[in-house]
Design an enzyme around this catalytic site. Structure first.
Site, PDB file in Angstrom:
ATOM      1  CB  CYS A 201      -0.920  -0.010   1.218  1.00 47.00           C
ATOM      2  SG  CYS A 201      -2.053   1.389   1.249  1.00 47.00           S
TER       3      CYS A 201
ATOM      4  CB  CYS B 291      -1.591   3.862   8.091  1.00 50.47           C
ATOM      5  SG  CYS B 291      -2.669   4.480   6.777  1.00 50.47           S
TER       6      CYS B 291
ATOM      7  CB  CYS C  30      -0.902  -0.104   8.220  1.00 55.07           C
ATOM      8  SG  CYS C  30      -1.659  -1.368   7.171  1.00 55.07           S
TER       9      CYS C  30
ATOM     10  CB  CYS D   8     -15.446  -7.142   6.633  1.00 50.04           C
ATOM     11  SG  CYS D   8     -14.632  -5.573   6.278  1.00 50.04           S
TER      12      CYS D   8
ATOM     13  CB  CYS E 172     -18.596  -5.127   5.555  1.00 46.97           C
ATOM     14  SG  CYS E 172     -17.673  -3.687   6.108  1.00 46.97           S
TER      15      CYS E 172
ATOM     16  CB  CYS F  97     -18.333  -0.015   9.463  1.00 48.18           C
ATOM     17  SG  CYS F  97     -17.187  -0.808  10.609  1.00 48.18           S
TER      18      CYS F  97
ATOM     19  NE  ARG G 159     -19.383  -4.027  13.267  1.00 49.03           N
ATOM     20  CZ  ARG G 159     -20.435  -4.819  13.077  1.00 49.03           C
ATOM     21  NH1 ARG G 159     -20.410  -6.065  13.487  1.00 49.03           N
ATOM     22  NH2 ARG G 159     -21.509  -4.370  12.461  1.00 49.03           N
TER      23      ARG G 159
HETATM   24  N1  SAM Z   1      -6.674   0.386   3.162  1.00 51.58           N
HETATM   25  C1  SAM Z   1      -7.963   0.622   3.657  1.00 51.58           C
HETATM   26  C2  SAM Z   1      -8.002   1.756   4.666  1.00 51.58           C
HETATM   27  O1  SAM Z   1      -6.991   2.091   5.248  1.00 51.58           O
HETATM   28  O2  SAM Z   1      -9.083   2.303   4.860  1.00 51.58           O
HETATM   29  C3  SAM Z   1      -8.613  -0.589   4.266  1.00 51.58           C
HETATM   30  C4  SAM Z   1      -7.827  -1.585   5.122  1.00 51.58           C
HETATM   31  S1  SAM Z   1      -7.135  -0.976   6.649  1.00 51.58           S
HETATM   32  C5  SAM Z   1      -6.055  -2.266   7.071  1.00 51.58           C
HETATM   33  C6  SAM Z   1      -8.493  -1.031   7.792  1.00 51.58           C
HETATM   34  C7  SAM Z   1      -8.255  -0.600   9.223  1.00 51.58           C
HETATM   35  O3  SAM Z   1      -7.537  -1.597   9.927  1.00 51.58           O
HETATM   36  C8  SAM Z   1      -7.434   0.644   9.475  1.00 51.58           C
HETATM   37  O4  SAM Z   1      -8.166   1.815   9.308  1.00 51.58           O
HETATM   38  C9  SAM Z   1      -7.031   0.473  10.924  1.00 51.58           C
HETATM   39  O5  SAM Z   1      -7.968   1.085  11.783  1.00 51.58           O
HETATM   40  C10 SAM Z   1      -7.029  -1.049  11.121  1.00 51.58           C
HETATM   41  N2  SAM Z   1      -5.672  -1.547  11.382  1.00 51.58           N
HETATM   42  C11 SAM Z   1      -4.683  -1.693  10.482  1.00 51.58           C
HETATM   43  N3  SAM Z   1      -3.562  -2.140  11.061  1.00 51.58           N
HETATM   44  C12 SAM Z   1      -3.829  -2.287  12.386  1.00 51.58           C
HETATM   45  C13 SAM Z   1      -3.058  -2.704  13.515  1.00 51.58           C
HETATM   46  N4  SAM Z   1      -1.794  -3.031  13.391  1.00 51.58           N
HETATM   47  N5  SAM Z   1      -3.664  -2.728  14.707  1.00 51.58           N
HETATM   48  C14 SAM Z   1      -4.969  -2.376  14.832  1.00 51.58           C
HETATM   49  N6  SAM Z   1      -5.730  -1.978  13.811  1.00 51.58           N
HETATM   50  C15 SAM Z   1      -5.181  -1.913  12.596  1.00 51.58           C
HETATM   51  C1  DTB Z   2     -11.310  -2.556  11.784  1.00 56.19           C
HETATM   52  O1  DTB Z   2     -11.551  -1.515  12.408  1.00 56.19           O
HETATM   53  N1  DTB Z   2     -10.542  -3.537  12.211  1.00 56.19           N
HETATM   54  C2  DTB Z   2     -10.411  -4.575  11.218  1.00 56.19           C
HETATM   55  C3  DTB Z   2     -11.404  -4.103  10.137  1.00 56.19           C
HETATM   56  N2  DTB Z   2     -11.795  -2.827  10.596  1.00 56.19           N
HETATM   57  C4  DTB Z   2     -11.011  -4.041   8.732  1.00 56.19           C
HETATM   58  C5  DTB Z   2      -9.025  -4.697  10.727  1.00 56.19           C
HETATM   59  C6  DTB Z   2      -8.012  -4.908  11.813  1.00 56.19           C
HETATM   60  C7  DTB Z   2      -6.710  -5.132  11.158  1.00 56.19           C
HETATM   61  C8  DTB Z   2      -5.641  -5.491  12.118  1.00 56.19           C
HETATM   62  C9  DTB Z   2      -4.324  -5.607  11.460  1.00 56.19           C
HETATM   63  C10 DTB Z   2      -4.193  -6.720  10.471  1.00 56.19           C
HETATM   64  O2  DTB Z   2      -4.628  -7.862  10.725  1.00 56.19           O
HETATM   65  O3  DTB Z   2      -3.620  -6.487   9.402  1.00 56.19           O
HETATM   66 FE1  SF4 Z   3      -2.827   1.202   3.363  1.00 54.83          FE
HETATM   67 FE2  SF4 Z   3      -2.737   0.041   5.729  1.00 54.83          FE
HETATM   68 FE3  SF4 Z   3      -3.166   2.650   5.572  1.00 54.83          FE
HETATM   69 FE4  SF4 Z   3      -5.084   0.939   4.749  1.00 54.83          FE
HETATM   70  S1  SF4 Z   3      -4.335   1.178   6.822  1.00 54.83           S
HETATM   71  S2  SF4 Z   3      -4.365   2.786   3.696  1.00 54.83           S
HETATM   72  S3  SF4 Z   3      -3.794  -0.722   3.956  1.00 54.83           S
HETATM   73  S4  SF4 Z   3      -1.301   1.573   4.929  1.00 54.83           S
END
Ligand code: SAM
Ligand code: DTB
Ligand code: SF4
Length: 323
Positions: A52, A56, A59, A96, A128, A188, A260
């Protein structure tokens, strides 16, 4: 009474109550609006993983961080539908699909996602997606394909946001939520705690969510899963009391929302999760993987449901109740 005019002061007052009082207040409100024994079981699937362009800080899927996540292109529709079927058979009522995209683009991949949405919605699951930023037209296309809900998290407060993400703004996030709402897709949106934010930031995020023109139908509360290679890899685990305060406050502010208990359950005991359900959480993600990080196994959650006498919530319950 559902309110959209909460002030930060009111929210802070709720949040800072003695924790047992807070749980009691949240549990009381929870009972007025929801069945407290019911918890929705949802399944996540990463349909496009890693690589990506965003930054973030939490992430593991951001291309710029060296993590163990293997980049994979968009899955085939058939494979995704098979996973959805397995999720349904295992008792999930919401599915989802997540993609590591900054935003949706109008291309073949999006057409394929629309196909997936169509397929999953015919299975009777709440479908979702979480695909990054969306335009109004893209939201409408998803709606037409049968999308029920869209996840797009605020993640944190407007003030702390720049410390976590620099590649898009808080306003971008809010604009996407508005586009989702306009297409009459269920919203959501929630966030993450444990990223180094102050309590005021947690309150700030809840303030933004609870003062939207309509509360999100679904509010995920995630505890940071610190992943090696990301800037937040060394963040300390949040205490369960912080999760409980966040869940309880969300429940009091947004009584009808599905709150959730999302990422972070692998590091929580059944007793700790029970406190979260008491405080008003009424959904979990099941299956041994979230998107890329571990989650409790199905059998462990099944046992937890038995111990706590919880029953899984049926799909589309809100819709059924309003007809
Ligand atoms: N790329 C899209 C976005 O950012 O909207 C969708 C996928 S993203 C992984 C969805 C959500 O997962 C993020 O907004 C974040 O709140 C959560 N998330 C990602 N990495 C995480 C982590 N290491 N711990 C907890 N939540 C996480
Ligand atoms: C949300 O708030 N939590 C879920 C879902 N929406 C998409 C994702 C959590 C992702 C945790 C990090 C991972 O497994 O990559
Ligand atoms: Fe990309 Fe992860 Fe940020 Fe979603 S949360 S936009 S997958 S870097």
């Amino acid at each position: 009474m559902i309110r959209n005019n909460w002030t930060r002061e009111e929210i802070a007052k709720i949040y800072h109550q003695p924790v047992l009082e807070l749980i009691y207040q949240a549990a009381t409100i929870h009972r007025q609006y929801n069945d407290p024994n019911e918890v929705q079981v949802c399944t996540l699937l990463s349909i496009k993983t890693g690589g990506c362009p965003e930054d973030c800080a939490y992430c593991p899927q951001a291309a710029r961080y060296q993590t163990d996540v293997k980049v994979e292109k968009l899955m085939n529709t058939q494979e995704v539908l098979q996973k959805a079927l397995e999720a349904k058979e295992a008792g999930s009522t919401r599915f989802c699909m997540g993609a590591a995209w900054r935003e949706v683009r109008d291309n073949k991949d999006f057409d394929r996602v629309l196909e997936m949405v169509k397929g999953v919605s015919t299975m009777g699951l709440e479908v979702c997606c979480t695909l990054g930023m969306l335009t109004e037209e893209q939201a409408q296309k998803l709606k037409d394909a049968g999308l029920y809900a869209y996840n797009h998290n605020l993640d944190t407060s407007e003030e702390f946001y720049d410390d976590i993400i620099s590649t898009r703004t808080y306003k971008d996030r809010l604009d996407t939520l508005e586009n989702v709402s306009k297409a009459k897709i269920s919203v959501c949106s929630g966030g993450i705690i444990g990223m180094g934010e102050k309590i005021e930031d947690r309150i700030g995020m809840l303030y933004t969510l609870a003062t939207l023109p309509h509360h999100p139908e679904s509010v995920p509360v995630n505890a940071l899963v610190p992943v090696e290679g990301t800037p937040l890899e060394d963040q300390e685990k949040v205490s369960v009391w912080e999760m409980v305060r966040m869940i309880a406050t969300a429940r009091i502010l947004m009584p009808k929302a599905m709150v959730r208990l999302s990422a972070g359950r692998v590091r929580m005991t059944v007793e700790e999760q029970a406190l979260c359900f008491m405080a008003g959480a009424n959904s979990i993600f099941a299956g041994d993987k979230l998107l890329t990080t571990p989650n409790p196994a199905y059998v462990a959650d099944k046992e937890m449901f038995q111990i706590l006498n919880l029953v899984p919530r049926q799909a589309y319950k809100n819709e059924l109740e309003t007809v």
